[in-house]
Scaffold this active site. Structure first.
Site, PDB file in Angstrom:
ATOM      1  N   LYS A 187       0.853  -1.193   0.000  1.00  0.00           N
ATOM      2  CA  LYS A 187       0.000   0.000   0.000  1.00  0.00           C
ATOM      3  C   LYS A 187       0.887   1.241   0.000  1.00  0.00           C
ATOM      4  CE  LYS A 187      -3.321   2.486   2.921  1.00  0.00           C
ATOM      5  NZ  LYS A 187      -4.080   2.478   4.188  1.00  0.00           N
ATOM      6  N   ASP A 217      -2.670  10.280   3.904  1.00  0.00           N
ATOM      7  CA  ASP A 217      -4.086   9.930   3.951  1.00  0.00           C
ATOM      8  C   ASP A 217      -4.834  10.895   4.857  1.00  0.00           C
ATOM      9  OD1 ASP A 217      -6.582   8.769   3.948  1.00  0.00           O
ATOM     10  OD2 ASP A 217      -6.025   7.159   5.330  1.00  0.00           O
ATOM     11  N   LYS A 228     -10.266  12.557   8.652  1.00  0.00           N
ATOM     12  CA  LYS A 228      -9.871  12.113   9.988  1.00  0.00           C
ATOM     13  C   LYS A 228      -9.936  13.314  10.934  1.00  0.00           C
ATOM     14  CE  LYS A 228      -6.618   8.739   8.049  1.00  0.00           C
ATOM     15  NZ  LYS A 228      -7.265   7.485   8.457  1.00  0.00           N
ATOM     16  N   ASP A 262       1.236   5.878   6.111  1.00  0.00           N
ATOM     17  CA  ASP A 262       0.258   5.033   5.430  1.00  0.00           C
ATOM     18  C   ASP A 262       0.824   4.427   4.151  1.00  0.00           C
ATOM     19  OD1 ASP A 262      -2.174   3.880   5.854  1.00  0.00           O
ATOM     20  OD2 ASP A 262      -3.329   5.386   4.780  1.00  0.00           O
ATOM     21  N   ASP A 318     -12.398   7.072   3.652  1.00  0.00           N
ATOM     22  CA  ASP A 318     -11.233   6.793   4.493  1.00  0.00           C
ATOM     23  C   ASP A 318     -10.896   5.308   4.518  1.00  0.00           C
ATOM     24  OD1 ASP A 318      -9.097   7.434   6.098  1.00  0.00           O
ATOM     25  OD2 ASP A 318     -10.242   7.380   7.965  1.00  0.00           O
ATOM     26  N   GLU A 340      -9.616   3.867   1.883  1.00  0.00           N
ATOM     27  CA  GLU A 340      -9.077   4.069   0.535  1.00  0.00           C
ATOM     28  C   GLU A 340      -7.973   3.094   0.180  1.00  0.00           C
ATOM     29  OE1 GLU A 340      -5.857   4.991   2.775  1.00  0.00           O
ATOM     30  OE2 GLU A 340      -7.911   5.602   3.209  1.00  0.00           O
ATOM     31  N   ARG A 392      -7.600  -0.081   0.553  1.00  0.00           N
ATOM     32  CA  ARG A 392      -8.057  -1.311  -0.109  1.00  0.00           C
ATOM     33  C   ARG A 392      -8.476  -1.055  -1.555  1.00  0.00           C
ATOM     34  NH1 ARG A 392     -12.580  -2.147   4.350  1.00  0.00           N
ATOM     35  NH2 ARG A 392     -10.865  -1.183   5.493  1.00  0.00           N
TER      36      ARG A 392
END
Length: 579
Positions: A348, A353, A360, A373, A433, A435, A437
């Site tokens: 990933k 993010d 968030k 992330d 959020d 995202e 995946r």
């Protein structure tokens, strides 16, 4: 990272050692606007012009550039010599609690400690009593005493005596030596175990490698973004009494290669998002391929190329950012010989993010840490660097990262939107959020299309996994018992902590959509499992697949720095799959 992180991360926060290596990120380049020809933007000219200015500003946001720090190299040697004749700055002795036993005359029973103490006229025994040093794990003491070739002698506790080598104890020995070397600005260090007679020759080689790994990673500090920092002075380490010859020397070289990959991965994760953009991450990947061009090739796909491959899920996440996405594909092929195994490593790569429109917010959301992330991509690219140096035969490895940012703008993905992945499956985005995946979906399809037989993906995917396993253990999800055994066996060697989790198919009910093939998040309960089940939809059934959720161990909250988690295990797994 999934939205559940915001509501669950408070548990993570509550529960949760100048880089001596070369600078990684030498330049930042302004990038064109994401995938839209200028001619098509006439009605929005003024707004887009402002957006272009914003793009240029982001490329140099804060005027921050990492320092170009001179690389430092530690030379390791395996020796069998008389300790009393060794000369250097620090002689470090790893001792167990049993080793510290004394006879009726308060003299050491251990032969090595007795010999050193005798040369020092009993001062070592006396100092250990005064310092209350008993050999417990985490204890250490450094004494500057006359009478030896070394300027200092150090006792470092390994804890209770164990039959088999303890990875954590021996790695801790190396880390303690590194800390003492930094504190005293030592150039040369010798390391010996007070008791090594009961260790088999094979285990001695392994023990030496673990000590060396702890020393290399312990001496390393990432000071690229500090205005002032001390440069480590450690140049050479002699590992004494654990064997000599090609076997141990080759193992120490292997450790050096793996550690260089771990440090590279740490620096990728540590770099702030205004420095490490998706474009810069792609540049760094290309540099790795260029450095080891005899075995590595790089293919960096633009947004337009990803569009041609119908990667709507990945591009949907990237759409809001002024920094365009870069799809990274490195491929390792050995310099000679047949290919017996084809592997895929997918990471990933969210360089930042924000959460998107499901932003968030609130205490515990950890938005300030969302530079990490991309920890999965750092693990994959760190492994690529190590593999490029080790050059294992008989195995082809594809390193794949769908790099982008998850931001907020008028061009961004909205809650309720439906995106279409490259395998044709449609996804209703009920939370922007979740995202990671979405990017991994297209990356996994792409990996399967490379003809690989096994895929391991790594991602800082869910806060739910942190709540379940804490900050030190990664969750492993796979329908393949054979692949689980392979990776967990590799982890036993490296000492990294993984725990296999269930793929409960009945939980998929919560991922069904009324208007698309699936939603991207289910209920709060079992969030790490439903995330893994989502990824499973994008893997060919003929391919053995494993998902590793590393949201916890990617970051050391105490040190406020990246851990380099996953890299050593990935390298070990690849090497075990080679001929």
């Amino acid at each position: 990272m999934a939205a559940s992180f915001a509501s669950l991360a408070s548990s993570f926060v509550a529960s949760s050692s100048s880089s001596c290596y070369s600078s990684l990120f030498s330049k930042l380049r302004p990038s064109p606007i994401f995938g839209i020809p200028i001619a098509a933007r006439t009605p929005f000219c003024s707004r887009r012009a402002k957006l272009m200015a914003h793009t240029l500003a982001r490329a140099t946001l804060g005027l921050t550039q990492p320092a170009n720090v001179e690389a430092c190299k530690i030379s390791f040697s395996a020796k069998e010599i008389d300790l009393l004749e060794w000369k250097g700055d620090i002689l470090a002795v790893g001792v167990t609690e049993t080793d510290m036993a004394k006879d009726a005359n308060s003299k050491f029973e251990n032969l090595i400690l007795k010999s050193l103490d005798s040369r020092l006229g009993g001062l070592l025994s006396e100092a250990s009593v005064e310092e209350d040093f008993t050999g417990k794990s985490g204890q250490s003491t450094v004494l500057r005493l006359p009478g030896l070739g070394s300027k200092r002698i150090s006792l470092i506790g390994l804890g209770q005596c164990t039959t088999n080598p303890s990875i954590s104890a021996y790695r801790g020995l190396g880390e303690a030596v590194a800390a003492q070397a930094k504190a005293s600005q030592a150039n040369t260090v010798g390391i010996v175990l007070a008791s090594s007679d009961g260790i088999s020759p094979e285990s001695k080689v392994y023990t030496a490698s673990v000590i060396a790994s702890g020393t290399v990673l312990g001496i390393y500090e990432d000071n690229r973004f500090k205005s002032e920092a001390k440069k480590p002075s450690l140049k050479s380490v002699d590992i004494i009494g654990l064997g000599t010859g090609n076997g141990v020397e080759n193992k120490l070289k292997y450790v050096e290669d793996v550690c260089s990959g771990v440090i590279f991965g740490k620096e990728l994760v540590n770099a702030p998002a205004n420095v490490l953009t998706p474009g810069v991450l792609a540049e760094e990947a290309s540099k790795v391929a260029s450095t080891y061009s005899d075995v590595l090739t790089a293919n960096i796909l633009t947004a337009e190329q990803c569009k041609e491959l119908k990667m709507g899920s990945y591009l949907g996440v990237a759409a809001a950012s002024a920094n365009p996405p870069h799809f990274i594909h490195l491929c390792y092929r050995p310099p000679s010989g047949p290919i017996k195994a084809r592997l895929g490593l997918v990471g990933k790569g969210l360089t930042f993010d924000s959460g998107g429109y499901n932003i968030k917010t609130g205490p515990g959301c950890s938005i300030e840490l969302m530079k990490f992330d991309m920890g999965g991509s750092a693990a994959v690219l760190g492994a690529a660097k190590a593999i490029g140096q080790i050059k294992p035969p008989g195995v082809e490895v594809h390193f794949i990262v769908a790099a982008c940012e998850n931001m907020i703008s008028g061009t961004g993905m909205r809650p309720g939107d439906i995106v279409t992945a490259s395998n044709g499956k449609t996804i209703e985005v009920n939370n922007t959020d979740a995202e990671g995946r979405l990017t991994l979906a297209d990356a996994l399809v792409y990996a399967c299309n490379q003809g690989v037989e096994k895929i391991v993906d790594l991602a800082t995917l869910t806060g739910a996994c942190v709540v379940a396993l804490g900050p030190s253990i990664a969750g492993v999800f796979t329908p393949s018992d054979d692949l689980a055994k392979e990776v967990l066996a590799a982890a036993e060697v490296t000492g990294e902590k993984f725990w296999r989790m269930p793929l409960e198919e009945s939980y998929w009910e919560s991922m069904k959509s009324g208007v698309a093939d699936m939603v991207n998040t289910g209920g709060r309960q079992g969030g790490a499992i439903t995330a893994a089940l989502f990824l499973k939809q994008f893997v060919d059934e003929k391919v053995q697949w494993m998902h590793i959720d590393m949201a916890g161990p990617v970051w050391n909250d105490k040190k406020r720095a990246a851990t380099g988690f996953g890299i050593s295990t990935l390298v070990e797994w690849v090497v075990r799959n080679s001929s």
